[in-house]
Design a protein around this motif. Structure first.
Motif, PDB file in Angstrom:
ATOM      1  N   ILE A   1      -9.056   7.079  11.839  1.00 30.64           N
ATOM      2  CA  ILE A   1      -8.077   6.457  10.945  1.00 30.64           C
ATOM      3  C   ILE A   1      -6.926   6.339  10.671  1.00 30.64           C
ATOM      4  CG2 ILE A   1      -8.325   7.392   8.945  1.00 30.64           C
ATOM      5  CD1 ILE A   1     -10.919   7.852   8.880  1.00 30.64           C
ATOM      6  N   GLU A   2      -5.654   6.747  11.376  1.00 33.43           N
ATOM      7  CA  GLU A   2      -4.183   6.038  11.502  1.00 33.43           C
ATOM      8  C   GLU A   2      -4.167   5.369  11.790  1.00 33.43           C
ATOM      9  OE1 GLU A   2      -2.959  11.006  12.314  1.00 33.43           O
ATOM     10  OE2 GLU A   2      -2.529   9.165  13.774  1.00 33.43           O
ATOM     11  N   ALA A   3      -4.939   4.555  13.037  1.00 31.20           N
ATOM     12  CA  ALA A   3      -5.162   3.400  13.316  1.00 31.20           C
ATOM     13  C   ALA A   3      -4.926   2.429  12.736  1.00 31.20           C
ATOM     14  CB  ALA A   3      -5.286   3.048  14.558  1.00 31.20           C
ATOM     15  N   VAL A   4      -6.470   2.747  11.720  1.00 31.71           N
ATOM     16  CA  VAL A   4      -6.314   1.607  11.448  1.00 31.71           C
ATOM     17  C   VAL A   4      -5.646   2.037   9.948  1.00 31.71           C
ATOM     18  CG1 VAL A   4      -8.583   1.385   9.151  1.00 31.71           C
ATOM     19  CG2 VAL A   4      -9.059   2.390  11.558  1.00 31.71           C
ATOM     20  N   LEU A   5      -4.905   3.088   9.690  1.00 37.68           N
ATOM     21  CA  LEU A   5      -4.935   2.529   7.673  1.00 37.68           C
ATOM     22  C   LEU A   5      -3.068   2.146   8.269  1.00 37.68           C
ATOM     23  CD1 LEU A   5      -5.210   6.313   6.888  1.00 37.68           C
ATOM     24  CD2 LEU A   5      -5.762   4.365   5.870  1.00 37.68           C
ATOM     25  N   ALA A   6      -2.556   2.179   9.847  1.00 34.17           N
ATOM     26  CA  ALA A   6      -1.663   1.876   9.770  1.00 34.17           C
ATOM     27  C   ALA A   6      -1.801  -0.072   9.707  1.00 34.17           C
ATOM     28  CB  ALA A   6      -0.831   2.363  11.343  1.00 34.17           C
ATOM     29  N   GLN A   7      -2.382  -0.300   9.651  1.00 33.17           N
ATOM     30  CA  GLN A   7      -2.597  -1.977   9.821  1.00 33.17           C
ATOM     31  C   GLN A   7      -2.389  -2.497   8.032  1.00 33.17           C
ATOM     32  OE1 GLN A   7      -2.141  -3.409  11.899  1.00 33.17           O
ATOM     33  NE2 GLN A   7      -2.287  -2.161  13.524  1.00 33.17           N
ATOM     34  N   ARG A   8      -3.163  -0.980   6.834  1.00 36.59           N
ATOM     35  CA  ARG A   8      -2.900  -1.299   5.645  1.00 36.59           C
ATOM     36  C   ARG A   8      -4.249  -2.631   4.953  1.00 36.59           C
ATOM     37  NH1 ARG A   8       1.379  -4.177   4.348  1.00 36.59           N
ATOM     38  NH2 ARG A   8       2.439  -4.733   6.559  1.00 36.59           N
ATOM     39  N   PRO A   9      -5.560  -2.687   5.068  1.00 31.95           N
ATOM     40  CA  PRO A   9      -6.129  -2.971   5.825  1.00 31.95           C
ATOM     41  C   PRO A   9      -6.828  -3.123   3.773  1.00 31.95           C
ATOM     42  CG  PRO A   9      -7.265  -1.350   6.429  1.00 31.95           C
ATOM     43  CD  PRO A   9      -5.296  -1.015   6.269  1.00 31.95           C
ATOM     44  N   ASP A  10      -7.100  -4.063   3.239  1.00 32.73           N
ATOM     45  CA  ASP A  10      -7.919  -3.972   1.869  1.00 32.73           C
ATOM     46  C   ASP A  10      -9.700  -4.248   2.413  1.00 32.73           C
ATOM     47  OD1 ASP A  10      -6.784  -7.515   1.036  1.00 32.73           O
ATOM     48  OD2 ASP A  10      -7.966  -6.972   2.922  1.00 32.73           O
ATOM     49  N   LEU A  11      -9.632  -4.784   4.000  1.00 38.64           N
ATOM     50  CA  LEU A  11     -11.124  -4.456   3.608  1.00 38.64           C
ATOM     51  C   LEU A  11     -11.490  -4.090   5.270  1.00 38.64           C
ATOM     52  CD1 LEU A  11     -13.995  -5.290   2.632  1.00 38.64           C
ATOM     53  CD2 LEU A  11     -14.063  -7.141   3.987  1.00 38.64           C
ATOM     54  N   VAL A  12     -11.815  -2.984   5.269  1.00 42.16           N
ATOM     55  CA  VAL A  12     -12.835  -2.882   6.759  1.00 42.16           C
ATOM     56  C   VAL A  12     -14.356  -3.036   7.556  1.00 42.16           C
ATOM     57  CG1 VAL A  12     -12.538  -0.434   8.371  1.00 42.16           C
ATOM     58  CG2 VAL A  12     -10.855  -1.284   6.969  1.00 42.16           C
ATOM     59  N   VAL A  13     -14.688  -3.673   8.655  1.00 43.66           N
ATOM     60  CA  VAL A  13     -15.706  -3.567   8.565  1.00 43.66           C
ATOM     61  C   VAL A  13     -16.216  -2.689   9.839  1.00 43.66           C
ATOM     62  CG1 VAL A  13     -17.030  -5.754   9.604  1.00 43.66           C
ATOM     63  CG2 VAL A  13     -15.016  -6.541   8.241  1.00 43.66           C
ATOM     64  N   LEU A  14     -16.694  -2.419   9.597  1.00 51.12           N
ATOM     65  CA  LEU A  14     -17.121  -0.865  10.260  1.00 51.12           C
ATOM     66  C   LEU A  14     -18.929  -1.496  10.632  1.00 51.12           C
ATOM     67  CD1 LEU A  14     -16.430   2.111   7.964  1.00 51.12           C
ATOM     68  CD2 LEU A  14     -15.495   1.477  10.658  1.00 51.12           C
ATOM     69  N   TYR A  15     -19.352  -0.621  12.030  1.00 53.30           N
ATOM     70  CA  TYR A  15     -20.714  -0.984  12.391  1.00 53.30           C
ATOM     71  C   TYR A  15     -21.677   0.452  11.890  1.00 53.30           C
ATOM     72  CZ  TYR A  15     -24.941  -1.202  15.140  1.00 53.30           C
ATOM     73  OH  TYR A  15     -25.557  -2.006  15.791  1.00 53.30           O
ATOM     74  N   ASN A  16     -22.590  -0.459  11.101  1.00 49.21           N
ATOM     75  CA  ASN A  16     -23.506   1.182  10.476  1.00 49.21           C
ATOM     76  C   ASN A  16     -24.164   1.925  11.590  1.00 49.21           C
ATOM     77  OD1 ASN A  16     -24.725   2.406   8.613  1.00 49.21           O
ATOM     78  ND2 ASN A  16     -26.566   0.506   8.257  1.00 49.21           N
ATOM     79  N   SER A  17     -23.179   2.877  12.065  1.00 50.32           N
ATOM     80  CA  SER A  17     -24.313   3.939  12.076  1.00 50.32           C
ATOM     81  C   SER A  17     -23.791   5.266  12.027  1.00 50.32           C
ATOM     82  CB  SER A  17     -23.859   3.599  13.961  1.00 50.32           C
ATOM     83  OG  SER A  17     -22.786   4.853  13.695  1.00 50.32           O
TER      84      SER A  17
END
Lengths: 263, 323, 323
Positions: free
Chosen positions: C125-141
């Protein structure tokens, strides 16, 4: 002299004091020797030393005149039958099978039991009066019966000496006496007998010679009358005792309830 | 005695026949017969080249695991011992995972690595038991086995999580056990290799009876306990490692089968070991049949089947012994 | 094999062509109108809108986990944790908006320049947040459910989608196009895709070659119908040997393979390599005749606009092998 120890000293670990200090002891055919002494006096260590199960720091242990270390386990088993203090029965066998295990020293790994082996087993069963228990599994026996099975197994080895370590532990009066009478008979028939026991009075009545140990050293050795004296026993066992004599001359030890009591 | 032998032979034959008939492709007996003897008929290739070696291999591996379990139970004086308790299974798993993670080439890389890993674990357990000064003492062995097993297992999990080699997470599938790789060649290798350890174990059957009574008692009765321990330990280790290399980790055979035979017949090891070999072989042949037919055309890992069958069997046995 | 294995071997629910939610039915219906009408509308749309200009009002979509995603403006900083989504984002023209990708996102080459955030399943989660995204696309598992929950708590819009089947390409393109303000790019991608797919799909001849999809060798594993690779094979004119297997992947026995007698054996570069030399495989005729089809490239692992060319390649190589 079937079993002999000459000035044997044993130390279990380098840092610890000697468990046995220059102990000498000898067992001849037709003679029962009892080894007595307080807890921790080295009785079982002496047994281990005699059978070559512990290394000796000094002195020598001999079987039939030869150092015990030069005997293979098989040869030893054909000469000395040992009934140890305890045994595991994780996989209980029948009485007959257990006694037949005593023939391992003759059968080896592959040999099938022959006439001679079956005869030895049958004789052993009869001597120990357990022939009617032959097919019973050993975990269904009483303490006394189980002891006799182990003696029978030792007998099946057709040894020239029997060594028993605390054979009367947890046996009642009848079984105690039966066991000692049995060993006495066998000794009379020509076996050598070495019995480690804490039961001074039985030792006094049945053994020809007694070895009294304390703290790893021999305190006294000789006939029961010579060894079992009031002064010696009170000192060694650190408890006041009185010694009386039975009609056959054997001394009987009676622990006193206080040093003031007299018999 | 001959009646017993006859009954045993019938049992073995029956299991082998079932193994040949059943499978993801059920074949009638006539096809099996023709396929085996004449090489003709539909499915001849399947029977001769795939199923026959597989069934025989399952029998041999099952028997080997059975007698390893029986021997270890006597040596450790504990009816709950089984061949993998000396850290073998984790060592094998670690070897397999290392082989896959390092992308080792060749179709024999994984089994060989598993074999070496198993032996490395055993050597480590032995070394640990030396440290305590009481070599091959049962309690020390058990503890060392648990410790080494846990260590190897942790390493294995770490590699599986960190490695990005493809399929490294499939390593556990291989470990769960299966005879999919059975062939006449694999059978030949296993037979040649396993003959000596099996023979050694049979040779020491009577010594095992003695050792089961306690080390000192066994010595008093004439057994060279230390030598026997070393030899039996080494033989079971080699035999179990070979089994793992052949078919992964198949648990419960070495635990349940000796137990079942002991409680049913209470025999001495001279009869126990052959009986256990036959019973273990039949058990694994039937387990392999289940693994091939339960979810046709897919296969269940045979280690899963033995556990699923083994646990209720074990519970039944416990009830009988305690009742 | 972890990431790709998950992506390509999940089987979507049948029927294959899934209709989206009510929002999308607007776009779907367009295909039922006449060509002329759709041309006029597209033309008007092109005149009326500037490419990339933010539409008025909120952007809303329902993802595959039945969550509603709401954006006030088209997403400009997208973290894509699915290689298929990364590919589509670049294809529809939103590549410059991608600020984070997984280590498996290898296409297009321009994606290499994007920050690598590690694994797409249970990402940091930290790595994701570090990019300051306004949308995160995740695989639905299921494993990403916790991550989605966490992102929701942190107020970051996220999208969980399945990218398992060919039909997901147009569907996901539309979704991503809507949310990034590249609907036109999405439309053109879809149009090209649909046409290319129609052209690449082979009308099955008299006999469709049976193909064994072998994804792992120790133990032998195949993937069933409904997985992406299976779809590709079917569109290329072949037939999955284990089309009756409903789970996404499973261990099979050699005898099942042998009795079904595949014409070809397909493996991917991440899959087995050396199985062909193992003795137990020789009973399969295709192995003896060396009818191996090895494909490499991520276009075979996941649905993407490259799928039609993958199908064409498969069709050509199948023809060559069965000549």
């Amino acid at each position: 002299m079937i079993i002999e120890a000459r000035s044997v000293s044993v130390r279990y670990r380098r840092s610890r004091p000697l468990a046995l200090t220059q102990v000498s002891c000898a067992v001849q055919p037709g003679e029962m020797v009892a080894v007595v002494g307080p807890n921790g006096s080295g009785k079982t260590t002496l047994l281990r030393a005699l059978l070559g199960l512990v290394p000796l720091e000094e002195g020598s242990a001999l079987v039939d005149g030869r150092p015990v270390a030069s005997w293979s386990r098989r040869q030893l088993a054909q000469t000395i039958g040992v009934v140890g203090q305890q045994e595991e029965t994780v996989f209980p066998l029948s009485v007959a099978e257990t006694v037949m295990l005593g023939r391992y020293a003759y059968l080896g790994a592959l040999g099938a039991p022959g006439e001679r082996d079956r005869a030895a087993v049958q004789t052993a069963l009869e001597r120990c009066d357990i022939a009617d228990l032959a097919q019973r599994p050993v975990d269904s026996l009483s303490g006394g019966e189980w002891k006799r099975v182990r003696v029978a197994r030792a007998l099946a080895q057709e040894p020239r000496a029997l060594v028993l370590d605390e054979p009367t532990a947890s046996l009642d009066v009848r079984h105690e006496m039966e066991l000692f009478e049995l060993v006495s008979e066998l000794v009379r028939d020509g076996l050598g007998g070495l019995v480690i026991t804490h039961h001074l009075n039985l030792a006094a009545r049945f053994a020809q010679r007694i070895l009294l140990l304390d703290g790893g050293s021999v305190v006294a050795t000789g006939t029961p009358s010579e060894v079992l004296t009031r002064e010696t026993l009170s000192r060694v066992f650190e408890w006041p005792v009185a010694v009386t004599n039975l009609s056959d001359g054997s001394p009987q030890v009676v622990p006193l309830r206080s040093s003031k009591e007299t018999l | 005695m001959t009646v017993r032998l006859l009954a045993l032979s019938v049992l073995v034959l029956g299991c082998l026949v079932i193994g040949l008939i059943a499978g993801s492709v059920p074949l009638p007996l006539s096809d099996v017969w023709n396929g085996l003897l004449h090489g003709t008929g539909a499915g001849a290739a399947i029977v001769r080249d795939v199923r026959a070696p597989r069934v025989v291999l399952a029998f041999l591996v099952g028997g080997s695991l059975g007698i390893c379990g029986a021997a270890l139970q006597a040596m450790i004086r504990n009816p709950l011992a089984e061949p993998y308790l000396l850290g073998l299974s984790s060592g094998a798993g670690l070897g397999a995972v290392i082989a896959i993670a390092s992308r080792a080439a060749g179709p024999w890389a994984v089994p060989l690595a598993a074999f070496l890993g198993a032996l490395a674990a055993v050597a480590l357990v032995y070394r640990l038991s030396l440290v305590s000064g009481r070599r091959l003492d049962p309690h020390v062995l058990l503890l060392s086995g648990v410790v080494v097993g846990a260590f190897a297992g942790a390493l294995m999990s770490a590699i599986m999580v960190l490695s990005d080699a493809p399929g490294v997470r499939n390593a556990f599938l291989w470990l769960l056990g299966g005879f999919g790789a059975a062939s006449w060649q694999a059978l030949a290798v296993f037979t040649v290799y396993a003959t000596i350890p099996v023979a050694i174990l049979f040779y020491h059957a009577r010594s095992l009876d003695l050792i089961a009574l306690g080390d000192e008692t066994a010595q008093h009765l004439g057994a060279e306990v230390h030598r026997v321990r070393r030899v039996v330990y080494l033989s079971t280790a080699l035999l179990t490692a070979a089994s793992v290399a052949t078919c992964g980790i198949v648990g419960f055979v070495g635990l349940v089968v000796p137990h079942a035979v002991r409680t049913s017949f209470r025999p001495l090891h001279r009869s126990l070991l052959p009986l256990v070999f036959v019973a273990g072989g039949c058990f694994l042949v039937l387990a392999d049949v289940v693994s091939r037919t339960a979810v046709r055309p897919l296969e269940l890992p045979v280690g899963v089947v033995t556990a699923l069958v083994g646990v209720p069997l074990f519970a039944l046995l416990l009830r009988r012994t305690l009742a | 094999m972890g990431c790709t294995m998950v992506f390509s071997h999940r089987s979507p629910p049948i029927p294959r062509l899934r209709m989206g939610g009510p929002i999308f039915s607007l776009y779907r219906r367009r295909s039922n109108r006449s060509n002329l009408l759709s041309t006029i509308i597209v033309g008007l749309g092109l005149i009326g809108c500037e490419r990339g200009a933010p539409p008025r009002g909120e952007l809303r979509a329902v993802d595959d986990a039945r969550d509603t995603v709401r954006l006030q403006a088209p997403a400009r900083r997208v973290v894509s944790l699915i290689p298929a989504a990364t590919e589509l984002l670049f294809a529809i023209g939103a590549g410059s908006s991608v600020v984070g990708r997984t280590q498996y996102c290898d296409y297009p080459p321009a994606a290499q320049a994007v920050a690598n955030l590690g694994d797409g399943i249970r990402p940091s989660i930290e790595a994701v947040l570090a990019q300051r995204p306004d949308l995160v696309v995740l695989y639905n598992s299921g494993q990403n459910a916790a991550v989605a929950g966490r992102l929701g708590e942190l107020g970051i819009p996220h999208l969980r989608i399945n990218t398992d089947a060919l039909s997901d390409v147009p569907r996901v393109s539309r979704l991503l196009g809507l949310l990034t303000g590249h609907s036109h790019g999405a439309d053109s991608v879809i149009a090209v895709f649909d046409t290319a797919l129609a052209h690449a799909t082979v009308t099955p001849g008299a006999r469709r070659p049976k193909v064994l999809l072998l994804v792992w060798e120790q133990p032998p594993m195949t993937i069933g119908r409904g997985s992406f690779l299976s779809e590709l094979i079917e569109r290329a004119g072949g037939e999955n040997l284990f089309a009756d297997v409903t789970t996404s992947s499973g261990v099979v026995s050699i005898e099942a393979v042998a009795s079904r007698n595949p014409d070809l054996i397909l493996t991917t570069t991440e899959g087995p390599a050396a199985f062909a030399t193992r003795p137990e495989w020789q009973v399969v005729p295709a192995v003896k005749r060396r009818r191996f089809l090895r494909v490499s490239g991520s276009e075979f692992n996941r649905p993407s606009p490259r799928a039609p060319s993958a199908i064409r390649e498969l069709a050509q190589r199948m023809r060559d092998l069965t000549r």
